[in-house]
Design a protein around this motif. Sequence first.
Motif, PDB file in Angstrom:
ATOM      1  N   ASP A   1       0.788  -1.176   0.303  1.00  0.00           N
ATOM      2  CA  ASP A   1      -0.137   0.074  -0.073  1.00  0.00           C
ATOM      3  C   ASP A   1       0.421   1.052   0.073  1.00  0.00           C
ATOM      4  O   ASP A   1       0.320   2.040  -0.499  1.00  0.00           O
ATOM      5  N   LEU A   2       1.909   1.245   0.424  1.00  0.00           N
ATOM      6  CA  LEU A   2       2.971   2.244   0.266  1.00  0.00           C
ATOM      7  C   LEU A   2       3.930   2.636  -1.299  1.00  0.00           C
ATOM      8  O   LEU A   2       4.106   1.737  -1.262  1.00  0.00           O
ATOM      9  N   PHE A   3       3.641   4.157  -1.216  1.00  0.00           N
ATOM     10  CA  PHE A   3       4.761   4.008  -2.145  1.00  0.00           C
ATOM     11  C   PHE A   3       5.227   5.798  -2.350  1.00  0.00           C
ATOM     12  O   PHE A   3       4.711   6.842  -1.099  1.00  0.00           O
ATOM     13  N   PHE A   4       6.044   6.390  -2.747  1.00  0.00           N
ATOM     14  CA  PHE A   4       6.635   7.235  -3.271  1.00  0.00           C
ATOM     15  C   PHE A   4       6.138   8.215  -3.086  1.00  0.00           C
ATOM     16  O   PHE A   4       5.582   7.911  -4.624  1.00  0.00           O
ATOM     17  N   THR A   5       5.902   8.962  -2.904  1.00  0.00           N
ATOM     18  CA  THR A   5       4.992  10.393  -3.483  1.00  0.00           C
ATOM     19  C   THR A   5       6.217  11.768  -3.421  1.00  0.00           C
ATOM     20  O   THR A   5       7.519  11.429  -2.975  1.00  0.00           O
ATOM     21  N   GLU A   6       6.053  12.583  -3.868  1.00  0.00           N
ATOM     22  CA  GLU A   6       7.110  13.880  -4.048  1.00  0.00           C
ATOM     23  C   GLU A   6       7.411  14.375  -2.516  1.00  0.00           C
ATOM     24  O   GLU A   6       8.468  15.139  -2.601  1.00  0.00           O
ATOM     25  N   GLU A   7       6.566  14.473  -1.673  1.00  0.00           N
ATOM     26  CA  GLU A   7       6.722  14.835  -0.813  1.00  0.00           C
ATOM     27  C   GLU A   7       7.226  13.457   0.299  1.00  0.00           C
ATOM     28  O   GLU A   7       8.131  13.775   1.734  1.00  0.00           O
ATOM     29  N   THR A   8       8.069  11.808   0.213  1.00  0.00           N
ATOM     30  CA  THR A   8       8.179  11.191   0.301  1.00  0.00           C
ATOM     31  C   THR A   8       9.990  11.885   1.445  1.00  0.00           C
ATOM     32  O   THR A   8      10.597  12.592  -0.237  1.00  0.00           O
ATOM     33  N   PRO A   9      10.590  12.028   2.131  1.00  0.00           N
ATOM     34  CA  PRO A   9      11.954  12.229   2.582  1.00  0.00           C
ATOM     35  C   PRO A   9      12.990  11.071   2.588  1.00  0.00           C
ATOM     36  O   PRO A   9      12.446  10.255   0.910  1.00  0.00           O
ATOM     37  N   LEU A  10      14.147  12.332   1.681  1.00  0.00           N
ATOM     38  CA  LEU A  10      15.439  11.677   0.974  1.00  0.00           C
ATOM     39  C   LEU A  10      15.651  10.849   1.939  1.00  0.00           C
ATOM     40  O   LEU A  10      16.518  11.064   3.131  1.00  0.00           O
ATOM     41  N   HIS A  11      15.966   9.468   1.453  1.00  0.00           N
ATOM     42  CA  HIS A  11      16.812   8.369   2.642  1.00  0.00           C
ATOM     43  C   HIS A  11      17.098   7.206   1.256  1.00  0.00           C
ATOM     44  O   HIS A  11      17.199   6.263   1.288  1.00  0.00           O
ATOM     45  N   THR A  12      18.432   7.611   1.302  1.00  0.00           N
ATOM     46  CA  THR A  12      19.425   7.230   0.408  1.00  0.00           C
ATOM     47  C   THR A  12      20.008   6.018   0.837  1.00  0.00           C
ATOM     48  O   THR A  12      20.356   5.555   1.833  1.00  0.00           O
ATOM     49  N   SER A  13      20.219   4.933   0.501  1.00  0.00           N
ATOM     50  CA  SER A  13      21.105   3.731   0.336  1.00  0.00           C
ATOM     51  C   SER A  13      22.178   3.158  -0.484  1.00  0.00           C
ATOM     52  O   SER A  13      23.205   2.954   0.762  1.00  0.00           O
ATOM     53  N   SER A  14      22.308   3.784  -1.570  1.00  0.00           N
ATOM     54  CA  SER A  14      23.693   3.302  -2.056  1.00  0.00           C
ATOM     55  C   SER A  14      24.346   4.709  -2.501  1.00  0.00           C
ATOM     56  O   SER A  14      24.148   5.978  -2.090  1.00  0.00           O
ATOM     57  N   PRO A  15      25.864   4.909  -2.853  1.00  0.00           N
ATOM     58  CA  PRO A  15      26.731   5.872  -2.587  1.00  0.00           C
ATOM     59  C   PRO A  15      25.687   6.785  -4.278  1.00  0.00           C
ATOM     60  O   PRO A  15      26.208   7.993  -4.642  1.00  0.00           O
ATOM     61  N   TYR A  16      25.780   5.867  -5.243  1.00  0.00           N
ATOM     62  CA  TYR A  16      24.446   6.330  -5.962  1.00  0.00           C
ATOM     63  C   TYR A  16      23.437   7.006  -5.627  1.00  0.00           C
ATOM     64  O   TYR A  16      23.234   8.490  -6.166  1.00  0.00           O
ATOM     65  N   SER A  17      22.137   7.023  -5.506  1.00  0.00           N
ATOM     66  CA  SER A  17      21.694   7.035  -4.953  1.00  0.00           C
ATOM     67  C   SER A  17      22.041   8.280  -3.933  1.00  0.00           C
ATOM     68  O   SER A  17      21.303   9.590  -4.056  1.00  0.00           O
ATOM     69  N   SER A  18      22.876   8.334  -2.656  1.00  0.00           N
ATOM     70  CA  SER A  18      22.901   9.940  -2.506  1.00  0.00           C
ATOM     71  C   SER A  18      23.539  10.597  -3.099  1.00  0.00           C
ATOM     72  O   SER A  18      23.083  12.110  -2.649  1.00  0.00           O
ATOM     73  N   SER A  19      24.824  10.609  -4.193  1.00  0.00           N
ATOM     74  CA  SER A  19      24.594  11.229  -5.160  1.00  0.00           C
ATOM     75  C   SER A  19      24.134  11.772  -5.973  1.00  0.00           C
ATOM     76  O   SER A  19      23.702  13.250  -6.150  1.00  0.00           O
ATOM     77  N   LYS A  20      22.830  11.222  -6.014  1.00  0.00           N
ATOM     78  CA  LYS A  20      21.936  11.926  -7.078  1.00  0.00           C
ATOM     79  C   LYS A  20      21.402  12.411  -6.176  1.00  0.00           C
ATOM     80  O   LYS A  20      20.849  13.796  -6.338  1.00  0.00           O
ATOM     81  N   ALA A  21      20.264  12.076  -5.193  1.00  0.00           N
ATOM     82  CA  ALA A  21      20.359  12.962  -3.681  1.00  0.00           C
ATOM     83  C   ALA A  21      20.658  14.428  -3.608  1.00  0.00           C
ATOM     84  O   ALA A  21      19.845  15.826  -3.657  1.00  0.00           O
ATOM     85  N   GLY A  22      22.578  14.252  -3.518  1.00  0.00           N
ATOM     86  CA  GLY A  22      22.518  15.604  -3.087  1.00  0.00           C
ATOM     87  C   GLY A  22      22.472  16.131  -4.666  1.00  0.00           C
ATOM     88  O   GLY A  22      22.341  17.825  -4.007  1.00  0.00           O
TER      89      GLY A  22
END
Length: 339
Positions: free
Chosen positions: A138-159
Motif C-alpha cells: 500500500d506504500l508508494f513514494f510521493t514527492e513529499e517522501t523524505p530523501l533516504h538513500t542507500s547507495s553512493p549512487y542514490s546519495s549522489s543523486k539526492a545531493g
Amino acid sequence: MTIIVTGGAGFIGSNFIFHMLEAHPDYRIICLDKLTYAGNLSTLKSVMDNPNFRFVKLDICDRDGVYKLFEEEHPDIVVNFAAESHVDRSIEDPSIFLQTNIIGTSVLMDACRKYGITRYHQVSTDEVYGDLPLDRPDLFFTEETPLHTSSPYSSSKAGADLLVMAYHRTFGLPVTISRCSNNYGPYHFPEKLIPLMIANCLNDKPLPVYGEGLNVRDWLYVEDHCRAIDLIIHKGRVGEVYNVGGHNEMRNIDIVKLICKELGKPESLITHVTDRKGHDMRYAIDPTKIHNELGWLPETKFADGIKKTIKWYLEHRDWWEEIISGEYQNYYEKMYGDG
Ligand code: NAD
C-alpha cells in the motif's frame, strides 16, 4: 528553441534526443557527453547528419568547456541526464559519482545562472527515496517522501537534487526535477538487469540474479519517461518535483523468467549470486501529481514494452556485442566471474 541535453549518448538521453527531434522539428538539440564507458556515439548515428543536431564531447565538470558551449549556443533549456548511473559501480568506487553527479550538476547550473536560461531540468531517480518494505504494497513514494538513500549512487543523486532546489531558492534559477522509476527499452547498457539478461540468454550464458531475486522494481518504458520530461520542461511548474512511474511493479526473478520464456531459453540458466550490499527491497512511485497537473500517463504496457525491447536487442546485436566484447568484459568478470 535550443536545448542542451547532457548525457545524450547514454540510454535515456539518446532516447530523449530521438523523441525531441521528432516531436519538435523546429528545435535545435545540442548533445553534451563525456563518452564514458556508458556513452556510445554509435547510438546517435541516425541523427548525426540532422541539421538541428550537434554533438559535443565534453565533461560536465569542465567549467571552461561548459561556459564556452553556452556562449556559442545560447541554450534556452538544459536537461541534465549526464551521470554515473550504475549502483554496483558506485559501491566499487563512489568518487566519480560524487564528481559527476554533484559537482557536474553545480557547474551546469552555474553556467545557467551566468548566461541565463528559461529552464534547468534535473533528471533524477526514485532511488533518492530509499526503499519500501515488501510487505507493505500500500506504500508508494510521493514527492513529499523524505530523501533516504542507500547507495553512493542514490546519495549522489539526492545531493544533486538538494543542490538544484538550493539554486532555485537562493539564486532564483528556474528549475524542475523529475524522479523516475526503472526504465527499460532500446540502447540500455548491458550491465543493467533487462539488457544483461537478454544478452546472456541470447549467448546461452548463466543469468546472474542477486540473492533470491525478490527485490521489486517499478518498470517504465523509456519513451514514456521521455514524454514526461518533454511535458515537464514545457508545462511543469518551476521549483517543482515530479515523480514519474508506471505502476508496474515486478520482482527481478519474474522479469528474468519472463525473458527466458520470450526467448525460449531454460530457467536452468538462472544462477543466484551474492546479493548486492545494501540492496533496496522495493521501489514504487506514485505518479498522481504529473498525471493531475500535466495529464501524463504511461502509454506502453510492460507486456508490449518487453517484447519490443527484446526484438530491438535481437535486431541490434552489433550494437551490444561491440560493448560486451570491450572493456566491459573485465568489469563483468570481476562482478560475476567469467561464466
Ligand atoms: P547511462 O549510464 O546510460 O548514460 C549516462 C551518460 O552520461 C553516458 O552517455 C555518459 O557518457 C554520460 N556522462 C557520464 N559522466 C559524464 C560527465 N562527467 N560529463 C558528461 N557526460 C557524462 O544512464 P541512463 O540510464 O541513461 O540515465 C540517465 C539519467 O537518468 C541519470 O541521471 C540517471 O540517474 C537517471 N535515471 C535513470 C534511470 C534508469 O532506469 N536508467 C531511472 C531514473 C533516473
